[in-house]
Scaffold this motif. Sequence first.
Motif, PDB file in Angstrom:
ATOM      1  N   GLN A   1       8.025   2.820  -4.834  1.00 22.62           N
ATOM      2  CA  GLN A   1       8.195   2.004  -3.729  1.00 22.62           C
ATOM      3  C   GLN A   1       9.668   1.820  -3.823  1.00 22.62           C
TER       4      GLN A   1
ATOM      5  N   ARG B   1       3.455   4.976  -8.732  1.00 26.87           N
ATOM      6  CA  ARG B   1       3.607   3.900  -7.613  1.00 26.87           C
ATOM      7  C   ARG B   1       4.402   3.058  -7.521  1.00 26.87           C
TER       8      ARG B   1
ATOM      9  N   TYR C   1      -3.232   7.079  -5.857  1.00 30.06           N
ATOM     10  CA  TYR C   1      -2.711   6.993  -7.121  1.00 30.06           C
ATOM     11  C   TYR C   1      -4.041   7.014  -8.116  1.00 30.06           C
TER      12      TYR C   1
ATOM     13  N   ARG D   1       0.231  -1.169   0.273  1.00 28.54           N
ATOM     14  CA  ARG D   1      -0.189   0.117  -0.315  1.00 28.54           C
ATOM     15  C   ARG D   1       0.987   1.353   0.096  1.00 28.54           C
ATOM     16  N   PRO D   2       0.200   2.663  -0.641  1.00 31.63           N
ATOM     17  CA  PRO D   2       0.813   3.486  -0.827  1.00 31.63           C
ATOM     18  C   PRO D   2       1.163   4.132   0.773  1.00 31.63           C
TER      19      PRO D   2
ATOM     20  N   ASN E   1       0.381   3.050 -11.857  1.00 32.46           N
ATOM     21  CA  ASN E   1       0.624   2.018 -11.496  1.00 32.46           C
ATOM     22  C   ASN E   1       2.215   2.259 -11.134  1.00 32.46           C
TER      23      ASN E   1
ATOM     24  N   PHE F   1       2.593  10.686  -6.452  1.00 31.48           N
ATOM     25  CA  PHE F   1       4.283   9.608  -5.744  1.00 31.48           C
ATOM     26  C   PHE F   1       4.639  11.341  -4.496  1.00 31.48           C
TER      27      PHE F   1
ATOM     28  N   ASP G   1       3.322   9.901  -1.129  1.00 31.08           N
ATOM     29  CA  ASP G   1       4.063   8.764  -1.014  1.00 31.08           C
ATOM     30  C   ASP G   1       5.530   8.822  -0.593  1.00 31.08           C
TER      31      ASP G   1
END
Length: 178
Positions: free
Chosen positions: A26, A22, A12, A5-6, A19, A71, A74
Amino acid sequence: AAHQRPDHGASYPPGEFGNSLRQLAQLVKADVGLQFGFAEAGGWDTHVNQGNGNGQLANRLREFGQGIAAFLTDLGPARDEVMLVTMSEFGRTVRENGSRGTDHGHGNVMMLFGNGLNGGRVHGQWPGLATSQLYEGRDLAVTTDFRSVLAEIATKHLRVSSVAPVFPGFSPQATGAL
């Protein structure tokens, strides 16, 4: 990773662009040594009926803005080490064409997000919107070569000693963005 999960309440937008952002977030947060990443946002070729606040172009811009916001949210504190650059080779015309689109113009915009920026302002020249100030009487003129912006980011943010191998034969001009 697909199930991770963000962080920080980031949400997003659905689709490839969301995607991709995200996944980049990560990688940044995993501290794997990523120095350069890329996410593509397609679907900008809106020749006809691009509409207003709910048209094709507005919908693309909304997804684009939501993706960038998610983004940066996150990333949390990790965003202090990230420089986000938006750019496109897809310019717009100043006025709608006969089928209510603005495709295939020349001038464009780059947006930069991150620490170390000389931000909060528009950099570059503004030639104006009078027909005599437009390129070929229809488009915003290109006033800053994107390679100068990228060269400044490479040398000042990524600490690349020379951009000559990246842009052979090109002499970058200072943009003042960093």
